[in-house]
Scaffold this active site. Structure first.
Site, PDB file in Angstrom:
ATOM      1  N   HIS A  92      34.130 -14.954  -5.176  1.00 46.62           N
ATOM      2  CA  HIS A  92      32.760 -15.426  -5.003  1.00 46.62           C
ATOM      3  C   HIS A  92      32.425 -16.375  -6.146  1.00 46.62           C
ATOM      4  CE1 HIS A  92      28.680 -15.614  -3.772  1.00 46.62           C
ATOM      5  NE2 HIS A  92      28.182 -14.723  -4.602  1.00 46.62           N
ATOM      6  N   ASP A 120      21.871  -7.809  -1.017  1.00 43.86           N
ATOM      7  CA  ASP A 120      21.820  -8.206  -2.430  1.00 43.86           C
ATOM      8  C   ASP A 120      20.379  -8.012  -2.915  1.00 43.86           C
ATOM      9  OD1 ASP A 120      22.433  -9.364  -4.859  1.00 43.86           O
ATOM     10  OD2 ASP A 120      22.828 -11.359  -4.056  1.00 43.86           O
ATOM     11  N   ASP A 171      26.681 -10.337 -10.865  1.00 43.03           N
ATOM     12  CA  ASP A 171      26.885 -11.736 -11.258  1.00 43.03           C
ATOM     13  C   ASP A 171      27.606 -11.844 -12.598  1.00 43.03           C
ATOM     14  OD1 ASP A 171      25.559 -12.099  -8.927  1.00 43.03           O
ATOM     15  OD2 ASP A 171      23.670 -12.732  -9.836  1.00 43.03           O
TER      16      ASP A 171
END
Ligand SMILES: *[C@@H]1O[C@H](CO)[C@@H](O)[C@H](O)[C@H]1NC(C)=O
Ligand SMILES: *[C@@H]1O[C@H](CO)[C@@H](O)[C@H](O)[C@H]1NC(C)=O
Length: 927
Positions: free
Chosen positions: A657, A512, A599
């Site tokens: 997630h 990430d 995100d």
């Protein structure tokens, strides 16, 4: 302590939930974008010197000069080298560099899978200001010398792509600072635009030691209706005209709470664009790793007057879409993909940048992630719950909190006391673990990674040549310079089992923050004047001895995931296939990792945009794509969560997630009905796992996207050009996830009216002839998926707790007939995790149906994979006349088969053909 302070900031910001646009540059705030966008066309003519043209092998070279066209006499400004190469499979490459730059200019290093293979290039003509060249396929290139214009003609002789039609070609010559005219000490330096030797953005200063070095080129696509590609953005799949907005921006950035419908930069940058219309599909791949802005202008919408001729004759304006690529540095290096079908252009791109390797099979199954599963107990409970609620899952994930205070390759031994035992417990149940490893390294005395990197000079340097220090999750951090082979090797070695205790072959890696994300850096990334390794070479010193971050920014993450993949391969001596997930992308990423869209938010718009985002990535080579199921920020209520699982079950990378501050949301935390629907969505994924696996195998053979836009298979059908809430899996299933709240029906477009295509609802096998849009009723259980008539899809109906447990289970073949009563399909089988398939230990079979027989034929002759799977059932949808009898023939064995015809929907079910998948077989029908 400071890291804690930062977390508080995150929490405060996340309450308002909107991107802070002020953190990111507009074109106006980006020196070169503003400069180039304001450039008046025709100011700087480029002229090709036809006398200098040489054709050697597959390459034509010539001298190009830029001239100042003002006044009567054109004065020479600068000399360039022009290079045109013909490459195999209908691809050309055009390069333009300064003839003698004062420093070497950066050439992107990792995007291409190999040196592209040469085609032949014939000089057809060189006279009167024109050069005509031709490749072996009959594509012609016409170069007009003055002003320079390069036209690429399709096989029929129509102009398909034009470079520099608008004379926006630019390669800003490199200059030295403070060069006085004629060596005269007192003369004033040549007047240079403001910002040439330094730019500011907010509190950040970029020192720009090489001054301006931007490049730009305009590309015209005659006859095109739309352009696609250039991920990653949150816009529609078909790109929009940018004349009244900022251009699309490609600059890998960690955009906190990114917004929808935006041309803003995001985590990834893949500079390939496709243009499509009924006549053809073509593409251009802009091979450049620096910050890039791309303008799109539409000549079909009447806002631009196309040509005087059309005005005079009054004929309808020809369609055309124009694009313009502007990069901060590098050279002009562009590949022209001649198509001419959509699939051809997509393949031509993966021929250049590589295909995704065959993934380990488990990675196509369901993944459960959260920031964070806090300790061993948490993982154990999670695992028990999946079993208790009978929900299949293959992988659990650990986010950054598993480490010893954000020091990667370590464990928080308070919370994870027995990592090896925890992993062994999962492995015993055929499940895996993925742990996160980020590129920022905590600057802490005593941390081996920091000490090694400091001692050996492994960190990226700041503009003064000292270790660059930024701020990220661990607090003060530095970043490894993967451009140095010694650093990549060192880093890869950290993944060896002896260096990363607690891991095993069943622990895989999530990379990430690899844009790289730097919380206190300009635009939340690394300053552009940071210094990267360049191989030492005699005579290169000072500024020439390193690359600036500016040159390499968009490919930093690619070097990083390459080192990770190397490490995972090395730890098992190349025996097991690694799985790596990345957030940052560039051209070529597919060779190393799967990608998720970062995100996102638990909102309907973010669920919807997951489809165009992954479609754009898929046509740009990255088929292994998915979005965080449920949304990362905020909490998804039951309906949104259900719809997201249903959509995710049909996207390649399928992982739930969530953000650390959100309420827990594992499936059993919802009401029983919702949990049941989620379970059912996941089970559908498992039933189709072998279909997915076969598609990924076929991608390794032909480079085709796994997830495809409708127009790939229906290129003439205009309605499909703008549809991006539906897509195809291979050429077989059409998926239209429900991404709208509270709906009881959705509009579904079924393409193929002209060709008489039939689609079958996979829930009922009901045949629906293609006829454009139709209304599909959707209750909460409905996932609109249709199988194309003429295809065969393998399923496994006995869904188990984890995919490896299903390896030897029997197959059901769903045969969906076309109007000719035929169908084709394929099936790939291997051990799912090693490279033994490269030694022929696999089965690749073609399955085909015609009215007299169904044939399963293994096409790799020396297939030696010992599968125990067999065919348990055959379902033939759309059968008009039932055969009287059917007989299975396999080797010497012949068996009469039982069949049932379901009259209502014309479905014939053959029970227990019981043939082994390890050997070819045939079912013969008698009418
Ligand atoms: C160009 O304009 C036409 C006509 O308005 C429209 O259908 C098409 O979507 C536009 N294409 C782009 C790339 O904006
Ligand atoms: C592994 O499984 C055993 C048996 O269920 C259990 O007692 C043990 O605590 C587990 N270990 C870890 C680290 O979860």
């Amino acid at each position: 302590m400071k890291a804690f302070v930062f977390l508080l900031v995150v929490i405060v910001i996340s309450n308002c939930l909107a991107v802070d646009r002020n953190n990111f540059k507009t074109c106006e705030q980006s020196g070169f974008c503003k400069r180039l966008r304001n450039l008046t066309p025709n100011k700087h003519f480029h002229i090709l010197n036809v006398d200098s043209l040489k054709v050697e092998g597959n390459v034509a070279t010539a001298e190009v000069s830029s001239v100042n066209p003002e006044g009567d006499t054109k004065t020479l400004q600068h000399l360039y080298v022009f290079k045109l190469s013909a490459l195999l499979d209908g691809t050309f490459r055009v390069e333009l560099d300064e003839e003698s730059p004062i420093y070497p200019r950066y050439r992107t290093q990792l995007a291409l899978v190999a040196e592209p293979k040469a085609d032949e290039l014939k000089l057809i003509e060189n006279k009167d200001n024109h050069v005509i060249l031709q490749n072996s396929q009959g594509h012609k290139v016409t170069i007009t010398a003055d002003p320079l214009k390069i036209e690429f003609l399709d096989k029929a002789g129509n102009v398909a792509v034009i470079l520099n039609e608008k004379s926006l070609l630019q390669v800003e010559p490199l200059k030295k600072k403070d060069v006085k005219v004629d060596g005269d000490e007192n003369a004033v330096a040549v007047e240079e635009p403001e910002g040439t030797w330094g730019e500011n953005f907010k509190s950040h200063h970029d020192s720009k030691p090489r001054g301006n070095e931007a490049v730009s080129l305009d590309v015209a696509f005659p006859d095109a209706d739309h352009v696609y590609g250039i991920p990653e953005h949150t816009d529609k799949f078909n790109l929009r005209t940018t004349t009244s907005s900022d251009p699309y921006r490609l600059y890998n950035l960690d955009v906190f709470e990114f917004e929808l419908d935006s041309t803003m930069a995001l985590y990834g940058s893949i500079p390939v664009m496709y243009a499509h219309g009924p006549d053809r599909t073509v593409g251009v791949f802009w091979h450049n790793s620096a910050e890039t802005w791309i303008d799109v202008e539409n000549h079909s919408d009447g806002t631009v007057v196309s040509s005087l001729v059309n005005l005079v004759t009054g004929s309808s304006k020809p369609k055309r879409v124009d694009a313009r690529f502007m990069s901060e540095s590098g050279i002009v290096d562009v590949f022209v993909l001649m198509g001419d079908k959509p699939g051809d252009a997509f393949r031509q791109y993966t021929t250049l940048t590589g295909v995704a390797p065959l993934p380990p099979k488990f990675s196509l199954a369901y993944h459960q992630c959260r920031w964070n599963y806090v300790d061993e107990e948490d993982i154990r409970t999670l695992d028990e719950n999946f079993d208790q609620y009978d929900i299949p899952v293959d992988v659990y994930w650990l986010d950054i909190e598993y480490t010893d205070r954000k020091k990667y390759f370590t464990w928080d031994l308070e919370k994870f006391r027995h990592p090896a035992e925890m992993v062994a417990n999962l492995t015993a149940k055929s499940r895996k673990l993925v742990v996160i490893i980020d590129p920022h390294i905590k600057r802490e005395a005593g941390y081996f990674l920091h000490e090694d990197a400091t001692d050996n000079g492994y960190y990226v340097k700041n503009k003064d040549g000292n270790d660059y220090e930024g701020w990220c999750w661990p607090g003060s951090s530095s970043y490894l310079d993967f451009f140095n082979p010694a650093v990549s090797k060192y880093y890869a070695d950290r993944y060896l089992f002896e260096n990363f205790p607690g891991t095993s072959k069943d622990v895989h890696i999530w990379n990430d923050m690899n844009e790289p994300s730097v919380f206190n850096g300009p635009e939340v990334t690394m300053p552009k004047d940071c210094q990267h390794y360049k191989p030492p070479q005699d005579g290169l010193e000072g500024i020439s001895a390193y690359w600036e971050h500016r040159h390499v920014h968009n490919e930093y993450g690619l070097w990083y995931i390459r080192a990770t993949q190397d490490g995972l391969l090395a730890r098992t001596d190349g025996r097991y296939r690694p799985f790596v997930l990345t957030r940052s992308t560039f051209a070529g990423t597919q060779r190393y990792a799967a990608v998720w869209t970062g995100d996102n938010m638990a909102e309907w718009g973010y669920l919807a945009v997951s489809v165009p985002m992954c479609l754009s990535l898929s046509v740009a080579g990255v088929s292994f794509c998915g979005s965080d199921v449920g949304g990362f920020f905020k909490y998804p209520e039951a309906e949104l969560m259900t719809r997201w699982y249903q959509a995710g079950a049909y996207q390649a990378f399928f992982r739930a997630h969530s953000h650390i501050e959100t309420k827990r949301r594992e499936p059993w935390l919802y009401d029983a009905q919702t949990m049941g629907l989620i379970r059912e969505a996941i089970r559908r994924r498992y039933a189709l796992l072998d279909f997915w696996y076969t598609l990924f195998y076929e991608h390794t053979l032909d480079g085709m996207p796994v997830m495809r836009p409708l127009f790939q298979h229906f290129p003439q059908e205009k309605e499909t050009y703008t549809i991006d809430n539906q897509y195809l899996l291979g050429d077989k299933l059409l998926v239209r996830p429900v991404v709208e709240q509270g709906v009881t029906s959705v509009q579904v477009y079924l393409p193929g009216r002209e060709s008489g295509t039939i689609w079958y609802d996979v829930d009922s096998y009901q045949a629906i002839p293609a006829n454009g849009f139709f209304t599909q009723n959707v209750n909460m259980a409905k996932i609109p998926v249709y199988q194309r008539g003429g295809t065969i899809v393998p399923r496994k109906e006995r869904v188990r707790r984890a995919s490896p447990l299903m390896a030897e289970d029997p197959y059901t073949l769903i045969v969906a007939l076309d109007s000719q009563n035929t169908a084709q399909g394929s099936l790939y089988i291997d051990d799912g995790e090693t490279y033994e398939y490269k030694q022929n230990k696999y089965i690749y079979a073609k399955v085909s149906y015609e009215s007299s027989s169904l044939t399963y034929k293994i096409v790799n002759d020396q297939a030696s994979y010992p599968t125990r799977s067999w065919v348990e059932r055959v379902v033939i949808a759309g059968i008009k006349t039932a055969p009287k009898s059917a007989k299975m023939v396999q080797g010497d064995k012949q068996t009469a088969l039982q069949m049932t015809l379901h009259k209502g929907n014309d479905v014939l079910v053959i029970r227990k053909p019981a043939a082994s998948m390890g050997q070819s077989w045939q079912i013969n029908f008698v009418y």
